[in-house]
Design a protein around this motif. Structure first.
Motif, PDB file in Angstrom:
ATOM      1  N   LYS A  63       0.837  -1.193   0.000  1.00  0.00           N
ATOM      2  CA  LYS A  63       0.000   0.000   0.000  1.00  0.00           C
ATOM      3  C   LYS A  63       0.879   1.253   0.000  1.00  0.00           C
ATOM      4  N   ASP A  64       0.492   2.249  -0.768  1.00  0.00           N
ATOM      5  CA  ASP A  64       1.249   3.499  -0.787  1.00  0.00           C
ATOM      6  C   ASP A  64       0.822   4.368   0.381  1.00  0.00           C
ATOM      7  N   PHE A  65       1.458   4.162   1.544  1.00  0.00           N
ATOM      8  CA  PHE A  65       1.030   4.943   2.704  1.00  0.00           C
ATOM      9  C   PHE A  65       1.615   6.347   2.705  1.00  0.00           C
ATOM     10  N   LYS A  67       0.639   8.392   0.703  1.00  0.00           N
ATOM     11  CA  LYS A  67      -0.589   9.155   0.457  1.00  0.00           C
ATOM     12  C   LYS A  67      -1.249   9.593   1.762  1.00  0.00           C
ATOM     13  N   THR A  68      -1.100   8.756   2.793  1.00  0.00           N
ATOM     14  CA  THR A  68      -1.819   9.006   4.049  1.00  0.00           C
ATOM     15  C   THR A  68      -1.300  10.244   4.777  1.00  0.00           C
ATOM     16  N   PHE A  69      -0.026  10.601   4.536  1.00  0.00           N
ATOM     17  CA  PHE A  69       0.488  11.826   5.171  1.00  0.00           C
ATOM     18  C   PHE A  69      -0.369  13.029   4.779  1.00  0.00           C
ATOM     19  N   GLY A  70      -0.936  12.977   3.572  1.00  0.00           N
ATOM     20  CA  GLY A  70      -1.786  14.064   3.090  1.00  0.00           C
ATOM     21  C   GLY A  70      -3.022  14.280   3.949  1.00  0.00           C
ATOM     22  N   ALA A  71      -3.448  13.239   4.665  1.00  0.00           N
ATOM     23  CA  ALA A  71      -4.655  13.346   5.494  1.00  0.00           C
ATOM     24  C   ALA A  71      -4.344  13.951   6.868  1.00  0.00           C
ATOM     25  N   ASP A  74      -6.042  17.103   8.476  1.00  0.00           N
ATOM     26  CA  ASP A  74      -7.415  16.867   8.918  1.00  0.00           C
ATOM     27  C   ASP A  74      -7.466  16.207  10.300  1.00  0.00           C
ATOM     28  N   PHE A  75      -6.389  15.519  10.655  1.00  0.00           N
ATOM     29  CA  PHE A  75      -6.278  14.909  11.978  1.00  0.00           C
ATOM     30  C   PHE A  75      -5.625  15.882  12.969  1.00  0.00           C
TER      31      PHE A  75
ATOM     32  N   TYR C  54     -12.006   9.473  -0.992  1.00  0.00           N
ATOM     33  CA  TYR C  54     -11.109   9.721   0.141  1.00  0.00           C
ATOM     34  C   TYR C  54     -10.033   8.634   0.204  1.00  0.00           C
ATOM     35  N   TYR C  55     -10.465   7.388   0.033  1.00  0.00           N
ATOM     36  CA  TYR C  55      -9.519   6.261   0.104  1.00  0.00           C
ATOM     37  C   TYR C  55      -8.508   6.314  -1.035  1.00  0.00           C
ATOM     38  N   ALA C  56      -8.989   6.661  -2.238  1.00  0.00           N
ATOM     39  CA  ALA C  56      -8.084   6.743  -3.384  1.00  0.00           C
ATOM     40  C   ALA C  56      -7.019   7.821  -3.136  1.00  0.00           C
ATOM     41  N   GLN C  57      -7.426   8.901  -2.469  1.00  0.00           N
ATOM     42  CA  GLN C  57      -6.483   9.987  -2.234  1.00  0.00           C
ATOM     43  C   GLN C  57      -5.539   9.712  -1.059  1.00  0.00           C
ATOM     44  N   TYR C  58      -6.067   9.156   0.038  1.00  0.00           N
ATOM     45  CA  TYR C  58      -5.273   9.064   1.265  1.00  0.00           C
ATOM     46  C   TYR C  58      -4.931   7.647   1.720  1.00  0.00           C
ATOM     47  N   ALA C  59      -5.484   6.622   1.046  1.00  0.00           N
ATOM     48  CA  ALA C  59      -5.164   5.220   1.355  1.00  0.00           C
ATOM     49  C   ALA C  59      -5.555   4.781   2.774  1.00  0.00           C
ATOM     50  N   ILE C  60      -6.495   5.478   3.403  1.00  0.00           N
ATOM     51  CA  ILE C  60      -7.057   5.015   4.680  1.00  0.00           C
ATOM     52  C   ILE C  60      -8.574   5.218   4.671  1.00  0.00           C
ATOM     53  N   PRO C  63     -11.868   7.776  10.185  1.00  0.00           N
ATOM     54  CA  PRO C  63     -12.737   7.643  11.357  1.00  0.00           C
ATOM     55  C   PRO C  63     -13.877   8.666  11.257  1.00  0.00           C
ATOM     56  N   ARG C  65     -15.083  11.171  12.963  1.00  0.00           N
ATOM     57  CA  ARG C  65     -14.832  12.603  13.167  1.00  0.00           C
ATOM     58  C   ARG C  65     -14.238  13.238  11.897  1.00  0.00           C
ATOM     59  N   ILE C  66     -13.317  12.497  11.302  1.00  0.00           N
ATOM     60  CA  ILE C  66     -12.656  12.993  10.098  1.00  0.00           C
ATOM     61  C   ILE C  66     -13.613  12.945   8.902  1.00  0.00           C
ATOM     62  N   ARG C  69     -15.923  15.910   9.087  1.00  0.00           N
ATOM     63  CA  ARG C  69     -15.202  17.111   8.699  1.00  0.00           C
ATOM     64  C   ARG C  69     -15.021  17.173   7.170  1.00  0.00           C
ATOM     65  N   HIS C  70     -14.663  16.017   6.612  1.00  0.00           N
ATOM     66  CA  HIS C  70     -14.423  15.935   5.180  1.00  0.00           C
ATOM     67  C   HIS C  70     -15.709  16.166   4.381  1.00  0.00           C
ATOM     68  N   LYS C  73     -16.726  19.738   4.105  1.00  0.00           N
ATOM     69  CA  LYS C  73     -16.041  20.482   3.047  1.00  0.00           C
ATOM     70  C   LYS C  73     -16.671  20.206   1.694  1.00  0.00           C
TER      71      LYS C  73
END
Lengths: 130, 100, 110
Positions: A63-65, A67-71, A74-75, C54-60, C63, C65-66, C69-70, C73
């Motif tokens: 998995k390309d994690f 990408k997750t730093f971009g989120a 929001d956290f 969201y998953y395609a962009q951030y791979a998670i 939760p 709360r997020i 928020r998302h 937007k």
């Protein structure tokens, strides 16, 4: 309220993919975000490789994690500090790194000098290293 | 003999030990986190530079691509190989020594 | 565990989340909803596609709360609150919606 907030720093010192540290650290950062503390993430030594642009772990069925730093903004993780010295040692510059836009379009990925990182580290309530 | 190294040279001494002990006609293949060592501009570049005089040094291409490393920035003399190349090197050499 | 649709088997985790998000299709989402006796309307699909994006962009999987928020937007405040999402996905918005969207289970949340 603010006085109850702890300052937590996560320090990433490992390259991604070869070991599970980088991915585990990210999981901890994401899970820890629910506690609404003042969080910063630091990329030091081989940890700077985690933010490298253009990763494609799909070739290894991973998995390309990156990408997750971009989120993270929001956290409520607003700072991803990159130790400048570690970048230089690896022949890299800011241009080799991904961008993590905050809501106001500024970049959460921030280069930091040894002096500034040293004092930032010293101000933390908790420092966790991966 | 084929020597494979999978640890980052900026974190562990594995690559240095391998290059100190590998015989002159050995092939060296960098895989996983060791592939960073094949890039120009790193602090450990000189280790690879001097080893190239003694050994043929290879780097596994899928591991480069995974980590966002561009082949055009490889140290000149280091050869990128795919899995087929890895297999050929294993067949060509009588033994494989995996440094961990 | 597996989910069967048109004679094809899709591996899932014990809670019914698809193992491979790439295998997702609208038909699979409909099948999962049907098994829960839930009918998917336009608002459900809107949430499902926002989650897939969201998953395609951030791979998670986000939760709750997020996610709220998302969605705020993307869709504005009237569709970005937990009562609205609970009405759409009564089994727990993030969890149920993520499952229908073919995402993994979001960590530590409902």
């Amino acid at each position: 309220m603010d006085s109850l907030k702890k300052r937590i720093m996560y320090v990433n010192r490992r390259a991604p993919y070869g070991t599970v540290y980088a991915l585990e650290a990210l999981d901890v950062v994401l899970a820890g975000a629910v506690f609404e503390q003042e969080v910063s993430v630091v990329f030091l030594d081989d940890g700077v490789y985690q933010l490298r642009r253009g990763q494609n772990p799909a070739v290894l069925n991973m998995k390309d994690f990156s990408k997750t730093f971009g989120a993270l903004p929001d956290f409520d993780v607003m700072y991803l500090y990159v130790d400048e010295e570690s970048l230089v040692q690896r022949g890299m510059t800011a241009r080799d790194l991904i961008e993590v836009p905050r809501e106001d379009d500024t970049d959460a990925v921030t280069l930091i000098s040894s002096t500034d990182l040293s004092s930032l580290m010293d101000q933390q309530d908790v420092v966790l290293q991966f | 003999m084929l020597h494979t190294v999978n640890k980052s040279s900026s974190e562990k001494s594995t690559l240095v030990s391998c290059l100190r002990l590998a015989a002159d006609d050995a092939d060296i293949l960098l895989i996983e986190d060791a592939v960073y060592a094949a890039m120009t501009g790193t602090q450990t570049e000189s280790i690879i530079q001097s080893a190239l005089a003694r050994y043929q040094i290879y780097v596994l291409e899928p591991d480069l691509e995974c980590r966002g490393l561009d082949k055009s920035r490889l140290i000149s003399g280091v050869k990128a190989v795919g899995y087929d190349g890895f297999v050929e090197l294993s067949v060509k050499n009588s033994a494989v020594h995996s440094w961990l | 565990m597996t989910l069967e649709l048109d004679g094809k088997m899709y591996p899932t985790d014990p809670e019914g989340f698809l193992v491979d998000p790439e295998e997702w299709s609208e038909d699979l989402a409909r099948k999962m909803a049907e098994d829960d006796r839930c009918e998917l309307g336009p608002d459900h699909w809107q949430a499902i596609y926002i989650l897939r994006e969201y998953y395609a962009q951030y791979a998670i999987a986000p939760p709750i709360r997020i996610l709220i928020r998302h969605m705020g937007k993307k869709l504005g405040r009237e569709k970005a609150n937990s009562p609205y999402l609970y009405e759409l996905f009564p089994h727990g918005p993030a969890k149920q919606a993520c499952r229908y969207a073919g995402l993994p289970k979001p960590t530590g949340c409902i």
